[in-house]
Write a protein that holds these residues in place. Structure first.
Motif, PDB file in Angstrom:
ATOM      1  N   ARG A  21      40.968   6.863  26.353  1.00 15.13           N
ATOM      2  CA  ARG A  21      42.211   6.140  26.146  1.00 15.13           C
ATOM      3  C   ARG A  21      42.010   5.528  24.735  1.00 15.13           C
ATOM      4  NH1 ARG A  21      45.143   4.733  30.781  1.00 15.13           N
ATOM      5  NH2 ARG A  21      45.114   6.506  32.130  1.00 15.13           N
ATOM      6  N   PRO A  22      42.311   6.341  23.702  1.00 11.18           N
ATOM      7  CA  PRO A  22      41.979   5.586  22.242  1.00 11.18           C
ATOM      8  C   PRO A  22      42.838   4.349  22.160  1.00 11.18           C
ATOM      9  CG  PRO A  22      42.515   8.082  22.140  1.00 11.18           C
ATOM     10  CD  PRO A  22      42.782   7.671  23.622  1.00 11.18           C
ATOM     11  N   GLU A  23      43.848   3.980  22.659  1.00 11.02           N
ATOM     12  CA  GLU A  23      44.619   2.974  22.390  1.00 11.02           C
ATOM     13  C   GLU A  23      44.161   1.791  23.096  1.00 11.02           C
ATOM     14  OE1 GLU A  23      46.407   4.890  25.788  1.00 11.02           O
ATOM     15  OE2 GLU A  23      45.698   5.399  23.978  1.00 11.02           O
ATOM     16  N   ASP A  24      43.322   1.909  24.059  1.00 13.67           N
ATOM     17  CA  ASP A  24      42.640   0.664  24.993  1.00 13.67           C
ATOM     18  C   ASP A  24      42.009  -0.265  24.034  1.00 13.67           C
ATOM     19  OD1 ASP A  24      40.952  -0.814  26.493  1.00 13.67           O
ATOM     20  OD2 ASP A  24      41.402   0.599  28.223  1.00 13.67           O
ATOM     21  N   LEU A  25      42.652  -1.289  23.691  1.00  8.33           N
ATOM     22  CA  LEU A  25      42.177  -2.569  22.924  1.00  8.33           C
ATOM     23  C   LEU A  25      40.803  -3.081  23.453  1.00  8.33           C
ATOM     24  CD1 LEU A  25      45.056  -4.010  21.397  1.00  8.33           C
ATOM     25  CD2 LEU A  25      43.731  -2.216  20.539  1.00  8.33           C
ATOM     26  N   GLY A  72      42.920   4.741  15.851  1.00 12.26           N
ATOM     27  CA  GLY A  72      43.311   5.919  15.246  1.00 12.26           C
ATOM     28  C   GLY A  72      42.094   6.885  15.162  1.00 12.26           C
ATOM     29  N   LEU A  73      41.006   6.686  15.404  1.00 12.75           N
ATOM     30  CA  LEU A  73      39.725   7.460  15.622  1.00 12.75           C
ATOM     31  C   LEU A  73      39.898   8.249  16.676  1.00 12.75           C
ATOM     32  CD1 LEU A  73      37.035   7.333  13.878  1.00 12.75           C
ATOM     33  CD2 LEU A  73      36.014   6.192  15.728  1.00 12.75           C
ATOM     34  N   PRO A  74      39.872   9.601  16.061  1.00 11.43           N
ATOM     35  CA  PRO A  74      39.948  10.773  17.215  1.00 11.43           C
ATOM     36  C   PRO A  74      38.978  10.630  18.200  1.00 11.43           C
ATOM     37  CG  PRO A  74      39.505  11.907  15.005  1.00 11.43           C
ATOM     38  CD  PRO A  74      39.684  10.120  14.890  1.00 11.43           C
ATOM     39  N   ALA A 109      34.908  -5.040   7.286  1.00  9.02           N
ATOM     40  CA  ALA A 109      35.820  -5.134   8.558  1.00  9.02           C
ATOM     41  C   ALA A 109      35.864  -3.646   8.873  1.00  9.02           C
ATOM     42  CB  ALA A 109      37.330  -5.533   8.019  1.00  9.02           C
ATOM     43  N   PRO A 110      35.024  -3.306   9.728  1.00  8.27           N
ATOM     44  CA  PRO A 110      34.804  -1.773  10.281  1.00  8.27           C
ATOM     45  C   PRO A 110      35.990  -1.423  10.859  1.00  8.27           C
ATOM     46  CG  PRO A 110      33.389  -2.906  11.703  1.00  8.27           C
ATOM     47  CD  PRO A 110      34.059  -4.118  10.766  1.00  8.27           C
ATOM     48  N   THR A 111      36.267   0.010  10.809  1.00  8.83           N
ATOM     49  CA  THR A 111      37.251   0.766  11.448  1.00  8.83           C
ATOM     50  C   THR A 111      36.752   1.938  12.395  1.00  8.83           C
ATOM     51  OG1 THR A 111      37.757   2.171   9.491  1.00  8.83           O
ATOM     52  CG2 THR A 111      38.930   0.359   9.379  1.00  8.83           C
ATOM     53  N   THR A 112      35.561   1.929  12.380  1.00 11.29           N
ATOM     54  CA  THR A 112      34.995   3.016  13.135  1.00 11.29           C
ATOM     55  C   THR A 112      33.662   1.862  13.845  1.00 11.29           C
ATOM     56  OG1 THR A 112      33.022   3.732  11.772  1.00 11.29           O
ATOM     57  CG2 THR A 112      34.971   4.942  11.878  1.00 11.29           C
ATOM     58  N   GLY A 165      34.767   2.856   7.251  1.00  9.33           N
ATOM     59  CA  GLY A 165      33.798   3.266   8.155  1.00  9.33           C
ATOM     60  C   GLY A 165      32.509   2.673   7.391  1.00  9.33           C
ATOM     61  N   GLY A 166      31.509   3.564   7.934  1.00  8.24           N
ATOM     62  CA  GLY A 166      29.777   3.263   7.292  1.00  8.24           C
ATOM     63  C   GLY A 166      30.056   3.247   5.728  1.00  8.24           C
TER      64      GLY A 166
END
Ligand SMILES: [Fe+2]
Length: 384
Positions: A234-238, A183-185, A138-141, A98-99
């Motif tokens: 839909r958290p899994e929607d790419l 995986g971000l809630p 490479a951000p994950t959020t 994340g940031g």
């Protein structure tokens, strides 16, 4: 015409599985020297760190892993990582997370060429060392936009949050892999997404705004309107995750060129008094101040933002549209009943007037007078 400077934008690689290309990108930038992977330790269970390491090793690169920090990283943690980068003679830094992780990675790459500690460079007190290491984000959020800005925020030994700023801090390459965000809630997807939206709205409506930067801001607003509700539901929607990644990166470009405004002034002031997520804080602050701001839309900037959000091109449409989106993605608007009744409007207004928050107040297009501060503070604390 009034002149402007549109700053450089890092090379952006996006796609499901793009993290597997980290090795080839890093090899090009490091010249084959070892690469430091600065990774958010909270990513552990997701497997993202292993995947990034595997990609780097597959390209023949030695990996120096650094995970010694948490959210709100300290200057001392940056110093530890920079010392490790020097002793291991790394040729580039890849930041994953994340940031906070991106801020640490950018700062390490900028500071590693010299031995001075991070605090030496805080608030531009001294110029950053020349010859920064190349860096990849490479951000994950999808929120802060750190992947496309020249800024990092670190906490000093005395507890103050200070920024480091300069071209030496900007990423050379950005890798946007939407699979890293699934995986971000929902509540964090919503809060970070609102942060990106507020960046985009403020940077195309504030006193620094210019047309060439509007392109990124308006694109970011359109992307948030289209993808944030879906990413929350839909958290899994790419496709939704990818849309939000691009929105955050574009909104980062927006603030990198033009900065923010009064909503970030209030958001920072509020967060220094009570533990409110930054995205929620600036969202509530924008909600409380938009009606006042759009009432003085002489140049049509708020009207253009309303159109990007899917409304008619009328400034007065923007507050309602923003309000609906905020509630739709589940951001709680009322601060009542959260156990922080000691935060009075007067205290919040005093904090908004503090010197560290002055630049964001000054950049607001409509001048913010002293008497406005208390009105805004009351509005933020009492809205429901
Ligand atoms: Fe923000």
């Amino acid at each position: 015409m009034t002149g402007f400077v549109l700053d450089r934008v890092p090379g952006i690689t996006q796609g499901a599985g793009a993290i597997d290309r980290l090795g080839e990108i890093a090899a090009r930038l490091s010249g084959g020297a070892p690469v430091m992977l600065v990774a958010d330790p909270g990513l552990g269970p997701s497997g993202a760190i292993e995947r990034a390491q595997a990609a780097l090793r597959a390209a023949g690169l030695e990996v120096v892993l650094f995970t010694g920090f948490k959210s709100d990283p300290t200057a001392a943690q940056v110093d530890d990582a920079a010392a490790l980068a020097r002793s291991e003679r790394v040729g580039a830094v890849a930041a994953l997370g994340g940031g906070s992780a991106l801020d640490v990675g950018k700062a390490v790459a900028a500071l590693a060429p010299a031995a001075a500690p991070a605090e030496h460079y805080a608030l531009c007190a001294n110029p950053l060392p020349s010859g920064p290491l190349p860096k990849i984000c490479a951000p994950t959020t999808s929120g802060t936009g750190s992947e496309t800005t020249r800024t990092a925020v670190v906490t000093t030994a005395s507890g103050a949050k200070v920024w480091l700023w300069g071209d030496e801090m900007k990423a050379d390459a950005v890798v946007l892999d939407p699979t890293l965000c699934v995986g971000l809630p929902p509540h964090l997807t919503a809060a970070t997404g609102i942060d990106a939206l507020v960046h985009a709205i403020e940077s195309c409506t504030n006193a620094n705004a210019f047309e060439a930067n509007d392109i990124y801001c308006h694109a970011a607003i359109r992307l948030v309107a289209r993808h944030l509700p879906r990413a929350v539901e839909r958290p899994e929607d790419l496709a939704a995750r990818g849309g939000m990644q691009l929105a955050a990166a574009f909104a980062g470009i927006g603030i990198d060129n033009c900065g923010t405004a009064i909503a970030h002034n209030i958001g920072h002031a509020l967060a220094s008094l009570r533990p409110v997520h930054h995205g929620r804080a600036v969202g509530l602050a924008l909600l409380a101040t938009l009606p006042w701001n759009v009432a003085a839309d002489a140049e049509g900037r708020f009207a253009a933002a309303a159109e990007a959000l899917g409304e008619r091109r009328e400034a007065t449409r923007l507050p309602g549209a923003f309000d609906r989106l905020l509630r739709r993605v589940g951001v709680k608007v009322s601060l009542a009943g959260e156990g922080h009744d000691d935060v009075t409007p007067e205290r919040l207004a005093r904090q908004m007037a503090a010197p560290e928050n002055a630049p964001m107040r000054r950049s607001n297009r409509r001048p913010v007078e002293d008497e406005d501060l208390l009105v805004f503070a009351r509005a933020v604390l009492r809205q429901s």
